[in-house]
Design a protein around this motif. Structure first.
Motif, PDB file in Angstrom:
ATOM      1  N   UNK A 193       0.812  -1.216   0.000  1.00 28.09           N
ATOM      2  CA  UNK A 193       0.000   0.000   0.000  1.00 28.09           C
ATOM      3  C   UNK A 193       0.848   1.270   0.000  1.00 28.09           C
ATOM      4  N   UNK A 194       1.869   1.326   0.843  1.00 22.79           N
ATOM      5  CA  UNK A 194       2.693   2.540   0.906  1.00 22.79           C
ATOM      6  C   UNK A 194       3.466   2.749  -0.395  1.00 22.79           C
ATOM      7  N   UNK A 195       4.106   1.724  -0.979  1.00 26.29           N
ATOM      8  CA  UNK A 195       4.721   1.944  -2.297  1.00 26.29           C
ATOM      9  C   UNK A 195       3.736   2.470  -3.334  1.00 26.29           C
ATOM     10  N   UNK A 196       2.507   1.926  -3.349  1.00 24.25           N
ATOM     11  CA  UNK A 196       1.504   2.398  -4.312  1.00 24.25           C
ATOM     12  C   UNK A 196       1.140   3.860  -4.049  1.00 24.25           C
ATOM     13  N   UNK A 197       1.029   4.227  -2.777  1.00 20.79           N
ATOM     14  CA  UNK A 197       0.716   5.613  -2.427  1.00 20.79           C
ATOM     15  C   UNK A 197       1.848   6.549  -2.850  1.00 20.79           C
ATOM     16  N   UNK A 198       3.086   6.157  -2.555  1.00 18.88           N
ATOM     17  CA  UNK A 198       4.229   7.000  -2.905  1.00 18.88           C
ATOM     18  C   UNK A 198       4.354   7.131  -4.421  1.00 18.88           C
ATOM     19  N   UNK A 199       4.088   6.034  -5.140  1.00 18.84           N
ATOM     20  CA  UNK A 199       4.133   6.101  -6.593  1.00 18.84           C
ATOM     21  C   UNK A 199       3.093   7.045  -7.154  1.00 18.84           C
ATOM     22  N   UNK A 200       1.941   7.121  -6.505  1.00 15.32           N
ATOM     23  CA  UNK A 200       0.897   8.063  -6.921  1.00 15.32           C
ATOM     24  C   UNK A 200       1.304   9.494  -6.582  1.00 15.32           C
ATOM     25  N   UNK A 201       1.903   9.679  -5.409  1.00 17.42           N
ATOM     26  CA  UNK A 201       2.320  11.023  -4.990  1.00 17.42           C
ATOM     27  C   UNK A 201       3.442  11.577  -5.862  1.00 17.42           C
ATOM     28  N   UNK A 202       4.280  10.695  -6.426  1.00 14.91           N
ATOM     29  CA  UNK A 202       5.308  11.158  -7.356  1.00 14.91           C
ATOM     30  C   UNK A 202       4.656  11.888  -8.534  1.00 14.91           C
ATOM     31  N   UNK A 203       3.537  11.360  -9.009  1.00 13.29           N
ATOM     32  CA  UNK A 203       2.786  12.034 -10.079  1.00 13.29           C
ATOM     33  C   UNK A 203       2.193  13.339  -9.569  1.00 13.29           C
ATOM     34  N   UNK A 204       1.634  13.323  -8.372  1.00 15.04           N
ATOM     35  CA  UNK A 204       1.007  14.527  -7.802  1.00 15.04           C
ATOM     36  C   UNK A 204       2.013  15.660  -7.617  1.00 15.04           C
ATOM     37  N   UNK A 205       3.270  15.345  -7.330  1.00  6.51           N
ATOM     38  CA  UNK A 205       4.271  16.381  -7.067  1.00  6.51           C
ATOM     39  C   UNK A 205       4.657  17.174  -8.312  1.00  6.51           C
ATOM     40  N   UNK A 206       4.238  16.715  -9.473  1.00  9.43           N
ATOM     41  CA  UNK A 206       4.453  17.514 -10.682  1.00  9.43           C
ATOM     42  C   UNK A 206       3.675  18.825 -10.598  1.00  9.43           C
ATOM     43  N   UNK A 207       2.544  18.797  -9.888  1.00  6.43           N
ATOM     44  CA  UNK A 207       1.697  19.992  -9.778  1.00  6.43           C
ATOM     45  C   UNK A 207       2.424  21.159  -9.107  1.00  6.43           C
TER      46      UNK A 207
END
Length: 529
Positions: free
Chosen positions: A94-108
């Motif tokens: 779960x945490x790897x999946x969350x961090x992988x999603x947040x990597x995309x979010x940090x482009x904002x």
């Protein structure tokens, strides 16, 4: 009037698909790709070990840093997840999946700070969302997605600090650095690259030192040191490790580098880029070329301006110095340097493993968005035709797949082996090949398995105690009375030697012979009289 309704519909669609909504849809896509069917495949060999140590930390409160298994952050985070939601494959990822999603979010926030325009922002987020390697290792209990997320946080913290000169961003940079160093031993590569470029910016006077930089440096360093002390001392249980973790880490991983335990050619990661990230790789190469041409053109303009300015000054006229610093252009110069130095560092390091490509891929994605015209954006969008089938094959096919990205993945055959163990009263493991079984048979379930670690005398099995005997095919029994012998794959990997003469054929079919470790499983024949 003809075309009126169609034109109106197109206008409504255009209004609905605003920049913000498109970015949000990309983020949702990233989350779905990372969280959907998260426990579809068995744990990888390394995942099982990481989950097992996290479980031991939860149940026994024991953890001591060992550089062979990287830093403590992953184990404490995963142990905390197990405490909250239970210990399982899905929870472990779960945490790897969350961090992988947040990597995309940090482009904002990178866009909000003015380093990416709208088109570049959407393309970068899209690439990060659907990249096969980004998705695969965001569904994978390893340290690298932790490091990648913390690298991005560190980048944003440094940009914010030099722009706004606020202590909070120096503290955040210290926190990201400390957590990264508490996660994996390749974080110093990131720090080295970032540090070299900061020194260049200061030396060239493109960026001034903030007025209170000494105070901010001290605070950031203290935050970093505090995190390191907490984690490497096992929160005070082993204070001696605070002094020994650096020499231990250096000696172990330098030995692995020289040994080339998992070796490969210096262009190993280039091959992976061609296999999995070809559109990004090509656009990054184009981006570098465009940046160099733009720099040459700008240099010619600057030379002409300075020539004219000098002439006017000699004539007694005052001409202001032309400001040439462009933070967006400087950001892409940094990303090119970051990408090139990362490629060089990991080409040099003797340990060649697929997850290390993440640290080269992140800057490459940004370089790929340089001079992102509408035409290039359409090409980027069309790249889904290449990336989607590859992504589906490596991440969502519930079978053994012949892909270099999976390295030593536990075979789906092990589900059948574990079904035999589940049905048995007792199982003997007469081999030193037994992972991931300690993870899948933990707690009360561990009592039904006896680990011998080697082939033992056949007389052990005559008592009738064991219903299943697991051995390696390299050191097994010809037969066991009352048992039926069945072969299974324990794990598998892409075999260069079996596919090197058919590389073009393999590239399109992703088939052929795989390397593997095999088990011989003896199951008691209940029908025998």
């Amino acid at each position: 009037m003809s075309g009126g309704p169609a034109l109106g519909s197109a206008k409504k669609i255009h209004q609905f698909l605003s920049f913000e909504r498109i970015f949000f849809l990309i983020l949702i896509l990233a989350a779905v790709l990372r969280f959907a069917f998260l426990d579809l495949k068995l744990f990888h060999h390394d995942e099982a070990i990481h989950a097992w140590f996290s479980y031991k930390l939860l149940t026994e409160g024991t953890y001591l840093y060992d550089p062979s298994y990287h830093g403590p952050l992953l184990y404490y985070v995963t142990s905390g997840m197990f405490a909250l939601f239970g210990d399982s494959d899905l929870v472990g990822r779960l945490v790897p999946a969350l961090l992988g999603t947040l990597v995309v979010a940090l482009v904002w926030p990178l866009h909000r700070l003015g380093y990416l325009d709208r088109r570049q922002t959407l393309v970068a987020a899209f690439f990060l969302a659907i990249s096969p390697e980004m998705v695969y290792f965001s569904r994978f209990l390893r340290n690298d997605i932790f490091i990648l997320f913390l690298t991005f946080v560190l980048l944003l913290a440094l940009l914010l600090y030099f722009e706004r000169e606020q202590l909070r961003w120096a503290a955040l940079a210290g926190l990201a650095t400390g957590l990264g160093l508490a996660c994996k031993e390749n974080m110093p590569i990131v720090l080295g690259i970032f540090g070299v470029y900061i020194l260049y910016l200061l030396w060239s006077k493109k960026v001034p030192l903030p007025a209170r930089w000494k105070r901010d440096l001290i605070v950031g360093t203290l935050v970093m040191a505090g995190v390191i002390v907490l984690f490497y001392s096992s929160f005070g249980a082993h204070p001696e490790r605070v002094l020994t973790w650096i020499p231990d880490a250096v000696s172990h991983w330098w030995a692995m580098h020289e040994q080339e335990r998992i070796g490969g050619p210096f262009f190993f990661y280039i091959l992976l880029f061609i296999l999995y990230e070809l559109p990004i790789f090509i656009l990054a190469a184009v981006g570098v070329g465009q940046f160099l041409r733009a720099g040459k053109t700008q240099g010619e303009k600057d030379s002409m301006y300075h020539l004219v300015r000098t002439s006017l000054q000699q004539a007694g006229l005052s001409v202001p110095e032309m400001r040439t610093f462009d933070k967006k252009e400087e950001f892409f110069r940094f990303c090119i340097v970051w990408m090139v130095l990362s490629l060089a560092a990991y080409a040099y390091i003797g340990e060649k493993v697929p997850w290390l490509i993440l640290h080269q891929l992140l800057p490459m994605v940004f370089v790929a968005t340089y001079a992102m015209t509408k035409r290039k954006a359409l090409i980027a969008l069309a790249s889904v035709l290449f990336l989607a089938p590859v992504l589906w094959h490596v991440a969502y096919v519930p079978a053994d797949v012949n892909e270099p990205i999976v390295q030593v993945q536990n075979s789906e055959d092990m589900r059948e082996v574990m079904a035999f163990i589940d049905d048995a009263n007792a199982t003997a493991i007469a081999s030193d090949r037994y992972w991931p079984l300690p993870w899948y048979y933990r707690g009360d379930k561990a009592e039904k398995i006896s680990y011998y670690g080697r082939k033992i005398d056949e007389s052990t099995f005559r008592s009738g105690k064991f219903d299943v005997v697991v051995t390696s095919d390299e050191d097994t029994y010809e037969s066991l009375p009352g048992f039926e012998k069945r072969p299974y794959n324990l794990n598998y990997w892409f075999s260069w030697y079996d596919n090197k003469d058919r590389l073009l054929d393999y590239y399109f079919k992703r088939d052929g012979k795989m390397g593997n470790m095999r088990l011989e499983v003896f199951v008691r024949n209940t029908s025998a009289v």
